[in-house]
Design a protein around this motif. Structure first.
Motif, PDB file in Angstrom:
ATOM      1  N   VAL A 187      -7.862   0.818  -8.464  1.00 19.30           N
ATOM      2  CA  VAL A 187      -8.779   0.713  -7.322  1.00 19.30           C
ATOM      3  C   VAL A 187      -7.985   0.182  -6.130  1.00 19.30           C
ATOM      4  O   VAL A 187      -7.226  -0.780  -6.254  1.00 19.30           O
ATOM      5  CB  VAL A 187      -9.951  -0.228  -7.667  1.00 19.30           C
ATOM      6  CG1 VAL A 187     -10.755  -0.571  -6.417  1.00 19.30           C
ATOM      7  CG2 VAL A 187     -10.860   0.407  -8.713  1.00 19.30           C
ATOM      8  N   HIS A 188      -8.164   0.812  -4.983  1.00 20.18           N
ATOM      9  CA  HIS A 188      -7.400   0.421  -3.796  1.00 20.18           C
ATOM     10  C   HIS A 188      -8.068  -0.718  -3.035  1.00 20.18           C
ATOM     11  O   HIS A 188      -7.396  -1.635  -2.563  1.00 20.18           O
ATOM     12  CB  HIS A 188      -7.222   1.627  -2.873  1.00 20.18           C
ATOM     13  CG  HIS A 188      -6.586   2.807  -3.525  1.00 20.18           C
ATOM     14  ND1 HIS A 188      -5.266   2.837  -3.892  1.00 20.18           N
ATOM     15  CD2 HIS A 188      -7.104   4.011  -3.890  1.00 20.18           C
ATOM     16  CE1 HIS A 188      -4.981   4.004  -4.450  1.00 20.18           C
ATOM     17  NE2 HIS A 188      -6.082   4.737  -4.459  1.00 20.18           N
ATOM     18  N   GLY A 189      -9.378  -0.644  -2.875  1.00 24.42           N
ATOM     19  CA  GLY A 189     -10.105  -1.716  -2.205  1.00 24.42           C
ATOM     20  C   GLY A 189     -10.320  -1.515  -0.726  1.00 24.42           C
ATOM     21  O   GLY A 189     -11.359  -1.889  -0.190  1.00 24.42           O
ATOM     22  N   SER A 190      -9.346  -0.912  -0.056  1.00 26.75           N
ATOM     23  CA  SER A 190      -9.467  -0.681   1.388  1.00 26.75           C
ATOM     24  C   SER A 190      -8.439   0.353   1.803  1.00 26.75           C
ATOM     25  O   SER A 190      -7.460   0.612   1.092  1.00 26.75           O
ATOM     26  CB  SER A 190      -9.225  -1.976   2.173  1.00 26.75           C
ATOM     27  OG  SER A 190      -7.861  -2.385   2.058  1.00 26.75           O
ATOM     28  N   ALA A 191      -8.650   0.926   2.986  1.00 24.25           N
ATOM     29  CA  ALA A 191      -7.683   1.880   3.508  1.00 24.25           C
ATOM     30  C   ALA A 191      -6.335   1.207   3.741  1.00 24.25           C
ATOM     31  O   ALA A 191      -5.269   1.802   3.504  1.00 24.25           O
ATOM     32  CB  ALA A 191      -8.206   2.495   4.807  1.00 24.25           C
ATOM     33  N   GLU A 192      -6.374  -0.044   4.176  1.00 24.14           N
ATOM     34  CA  GLU A 192      -5.130  -0.780   4.410  1.00 24.14           C
ATOM     35  C   GLU A 192      -4.323  -0.902   3.117  1.00 24.14           C
ATOM     36  O   GLU A 192      -3.105  -0.681   3.104  1.00 24.14           O
ATOM     37  CB  GLU A 192      -5.450  -2.158   4.968  1.00 24.14           C
ATOM     38  CG  GLU A 192      -4.223  -2.998   5.273  1.00 24.14           C
ATOM     39  CD  GLU A 192      -4.576  -4.378   5.814  1.00 24.14           C
ATOM     40  OE1 GLU A 192      -3.635  -5.133   6.143  1.00 24.14           O
ATOM     41  OE2 GLU A 192      -5.771  -4.693   5.915  1.00 24.14           O
ATOM     42  N   GLU A 193      -5.008  -1.234   2.020  1.00 26.03           N
ATOM     43  CA  GLU A 193      -4.322  -1.362   0.738  1.00 26.03           C
ATOM     44  C   GLU A 193      -3.817  -0.010   0.238  1.00 26.03           C
ATOM     45  O   GLU A 193      -2.729   0.082  -0.350  1.00 26.03           O
ATOM     46  CB  GLU A 193      -5.258  -1.988  -0.289  1.00 26.03           C
ATOM     47  CG  GLU A 193      -5.510  -3.469  -0.073  1.00 26.03           C
ATOM     48  CD  GLU A 193      -4.232  -4.298  -0.191  1.00 26.03           C
ATOM     49  OE1 GLU A 193      -3.412  -4.003  -1.093  1.00 26.03           O
ATOM     50  OE2 GLU A 193      -4.045  -5.216   0.625  1.00 26.03           O
ATOM     51  N   TYR A 194      -4.599   1.033   0.456  1.00 31.26           N
ATOM     52  CA  TYR A 194      -4.172   2.378   0.048  1.00 31.26           C
ATOM     53  C   TYR A 194      -2.868   2.747   0.751  1.00 31.26           C
ATOM     54  O   TYR A 194      -1.893   3.170   0.115  1.00 31.26           O
ATOM     55  CB  TYR A 194      -5.253   3.405   0.375  1.00 31.26           C
ATOM     56  CG  TYR A 194      -4.835   4.837   0.113  1.00 31.26           C
ATOM     57  CD1 TYR A 194      -5.060   5.428  -1.126  1.00 31.26           C
ATOM     58  CD2 TYR A 194      -4.188   5.598   1.091  1.00 31.26           C
ATOM     59  CE1 TYR A 194      -4.663   6.738  -1.391  1.00 31.26           C
ATOM     60  CE2 TYR A 194      -3.782   6.906   0.845  1.00 31.26           C
ATOM     61  CZ  TYR A 194      -4.030   7.471  -0.393  1.00 31.26           C
ATOM     62  OH  TYR A 194      -3.625   8.759  -0.640  1.00 31.26           O
ATOM     63  N   HIS A 195      -2.841   2.605   2.054  1.00 36.91           N
ATOM     64  CA  HIS A 195      -1.645   2.997   2.804  1.00 36.91           C
ATOM     65  C   HIS A 195      -0.464   2.095   2.461  1.00 36.91           C
ATOM     66  O   HIS A 195       0.690   2.560   2.442  1.00 36.91           O
ATOM     67  CB  HIS A 195      -1.946   2.974   4.299  1.00 36.91           C
ATOM     68  CG  HIS A 195      -2.866   4.068   4.742  1.00 36.91           C
ATOM     69  ND1 HIS A 195      -2.568   5.396   4.581  1.00 36.91           N
ATOM     70  CD2 HIS A 195      -4.105   4.020   5.315  1.00 36.91           C
ATOM     71  CE1 HIS A 195      -3.568   6.145   5.046  1.00 36.91           C
ATOM     72  NE2 HIS A 195      -4.507   5.331   5.494  1.00 36.91           N
ATOM     73  N   ALA A 196      -0.728   0.829   2.167  1.00 35.72           N
ATOM     74  CA  ALA A 196       0.353  -0.067   1.744  1.00 35.72           C
ATOM     75  C   ALA A 196       0.935   0.390   0.409  1.00 35.72           C
ATOM     76  O   ALA A 196       2.163   0.337   0.202  1.00 35.72           O
ATOM     77  CB  ALA A 196      -0.166  -1.500   1.639  1.00 35.72           C
ATOM     78  N   ARG A 197       0.063   0.838  -0.503  1.00 37.28           N
ATOM     79  CA  ARG A 197       0.539   1.331  -1.797  1.00 37.28           C
ATOM     80  C   ARG A 197       1.403   2.580  -1.612  1.00 37.28           C
ATOM     81  O   ARG A 197       2.452   2.715  -2.256  1.00 37.28           O
ATOM     82  CB  ARG A 197      -0.649   1.629  -2.705  1.00 37.28           C
ATOM     83  CG  ARG A 197      -0.272   2.232  -4.053  1.00 37.28           C
ATOM     84  CD  ARG A 197      -1.426   2.168  -5.031  1.00 37.28           C
ATOM     85  NE  ARG A 197      -1.632   0.801  -5.478  1.00 37.28           N
ATOM     86  CZ  ARG A 197      -2.811   0.199  -5.554  1.00 37.28           C
ATOM     87  NH1 ARG A 197      -3.910   0.849  -5.214  1.00 37.28           N
ATOM     88  NH2 ARG A 197      -2.905  -1.041  -5.980  1.00 37.28           N
ATOM     89  N   VAL A 198       0.960   3.479  -0.750  1.00 38.80           N
ATOM     90  CA  VAL A 198       1.748   4.686  -0.492  1.00 38.80           C
ATOM     91  C   VAL A 198       3.102   4.323   0.106  1.00 38.80           C
ATOM     92  O   VAL A 198       4.146   4.855  -0.298  1.00 38.80           O
ATOM     93  CB  VAL A 198       0.966   5.646   0.419  1.00 38.80           C
ATOM     94  CG1 VAL A 198       1.861   6.795   0.890  1.00 38.80           C
ATOM     95  CG2 VAL A 198      -0.262   6.204  -0.309  1.00 38.80           C
ATOM     96  N   ARG A 199       3.113   3.401   1.077  1.00 30.54           N
ATOM     97  CA  ARG A 199       4.385   2.981   1.692  1.00 30.54           C
ATOM     98  C   ARG A 199       5.306   2.347   0.655  1.00 30.54           C
ATOM     99  O   ARG A 199       6.525   2.580   0.664  1.00 30.54           O
ATOM    100  CB  ARG A 199       4.126   2.006   2.838  1.00 30.54           C
ATOM    101  CG  ARG A 199       3.536   2.643   4.084  1.00 30.54           C
ATOM    102  CD  ARG A 199       3.638   1.698   5.285  1.00 30.54           C
ATOM    103  NE  ARG A 199       2.889   0.457   5.056  1.00 30.54           N
ATOM    104  CZ  ARG A 199       1.602   0.287   5.359  1.00 30.54           C
ATOM    105  NH1 ARG A 199       0.909   1.297   5.877  1.00 30.54           N
ATOM    106  NH2 ARG A 199       1.007  -0.867   5.151  1.00 30.54           N
TER     107      ARG A 199
END
Length: 363
Positions: A187-199
């Protein structure tokens, strides 16, 4: 207003007589480009034995069905002009030595990933559904993840690998899982966390760029959509439309849950990986992991649970009756994996199996 849906289908190029995969994508794409009015719907893929087309975004499922039929027919026409046929098969039933496509990106992938890239001749179906923002999109990703293995089971269309029965319904899913970023995620939790995971993934140096984030479902790097990537390409185009209908229903349902403040289901990635393995192994022929109870249930019961889960959304979009009919048809005749095995049992020939699938693809 209904969310728009687009579909990307990868198709196998095969010899019309022998059924063997043929490395003719360059010729097919050149013909498609010459015939195109405006931008071509066809694109190259990693291997020269396959091509991909993309539909335009559609709000109406009848329009989407017409688009899928149109571009399959165009693929047949272009392949015929190049001396081949196309089959909506997620793996080649007959033995094949895949040929990596041209271009610097594909050369890099071949060098970086070795045998994983060389053997990755698989055809999937990707469904894009529009979202209002990255925040909504990530909320959707967090809430659909438990249901994605059911979509894999529904679409399973790759029982054969290198001339033999793999004993899986979707062996493509096993081959695809070799990529370092493929499969379910937390679970990502937020768009910020999603993009951080991708980075972070790209920062490891293992992936070339964002395009190589092969999550089962992700935010598209090109469009304002959620992209569900878990499915095999479907043999019957009616199943492609059913898949797209259910994906839109899942997105609508998840977005409503998010707006209502309902948290995503707390399920570990390891459990989802096991559920996906079972979906790829069994297809619709045995049991699946129920997304709510996380316990084994007969495949028809899990399919019905999925339909019930998205029922309100399908009623609102006007798709419920068509989805019920299409789901009943799949339960009656089976998915692509069952159809391929039935053809082989009847004919005793993988070559004849491919030939019959070529006819189904163009129907």
């Amino acid at each position: 207003m209904a969310r728009t849906v687009g579909v990307e289908e990868e198709l196998l190029l095969v010899d019309a007589a022998s059924g063997e995969a043929r490395a003719l994508s360059s010729a097919v794409l050149a013909i498609a480009e010459k015939d195109a009015v405006g931008e071509s719907a066809f694109e190259p893929e990693l291997h020269r034995q396959q091509v991909e087309f993309s539909t335009h975004p559609c709000a109406d499922m009848g329009e989407l069905a017409a688009s899928v039929h149109r571009w399959r027919a165009e693929a047949v026409r272009h392949a015929t002009d190049a001396g081949a046929s196309v089959a909506a098969l997620a793996t080649s039933p007959l033995p094949v030595s895949p040929t990596i496509g041209t271009g610097e990106r594909y050369r890099w992938m071949a060098e970086r990933y070795g045998l994983t890239a060389q053997e990755q001749l698989t055809c999937g179906c990707h469904v894009h559904v529009s979202v209002a923002s990255d925040e909504e999109g990530v909320a959707v990703l967090d809430r659909v993840r438990c249901w994605l293995p059911v979509l894999l089971a529904l679409s399973a269309n790759s029982p054969f690998w290198q001339g033999q029965d793999s004993e899986y319904s979707s062996y493509r899913s096993r081959v695809w899982g070799r990529w370092p970023s493929a499969g379910p995620v937390e679970v990502h939790g937020s768009a910020e966390e999603y993009h951080a995971r991708v980075r972070s993934l790209i920062g490891t140096g293992v992936l070339r760029d964002e395009r190589m984030v092969y999550f089962d479902a992700r935010l598209s790097h090109r469009y304002p959509t959620v992209e569900v990537r878990i499915a095999d390409v479907c043999l019957d185009p009616a199943d492609t439309v059913l898949l797209a209908t259910l994906v839109r229903g899942l997105v609508d349902t998840a977005a409503r849950e998010w707006r209502a403040g309902e948290p995503p289901q707390d399920v570990s990635t390891s459990v989802l990986r096991a559920a996906s393995w079972q979906a790829g192994r069994a297809g619709l022929e045995d049991w699946l992991v129920h997304p709510r109870t996380l316990r084994p249930e007969p495949a028809p019961a899990v399919l019905r649970a999925l339909l019930d889960h998205v029922r309100d959304a399908l009623e609102d979009s006007g798709d419920l009756e068509a989805a019920e009919r299409a789901l009943a048809a799949v339960e009656r005749r089976g998915n692509g994996a069952r159809i391929q095995r039935e053809i082989l049992a009847r004919t005793g020939s993988l070559r004849d199996t491919v030939a019959e699938c070529v006819r189904i693809t163009a129907a």
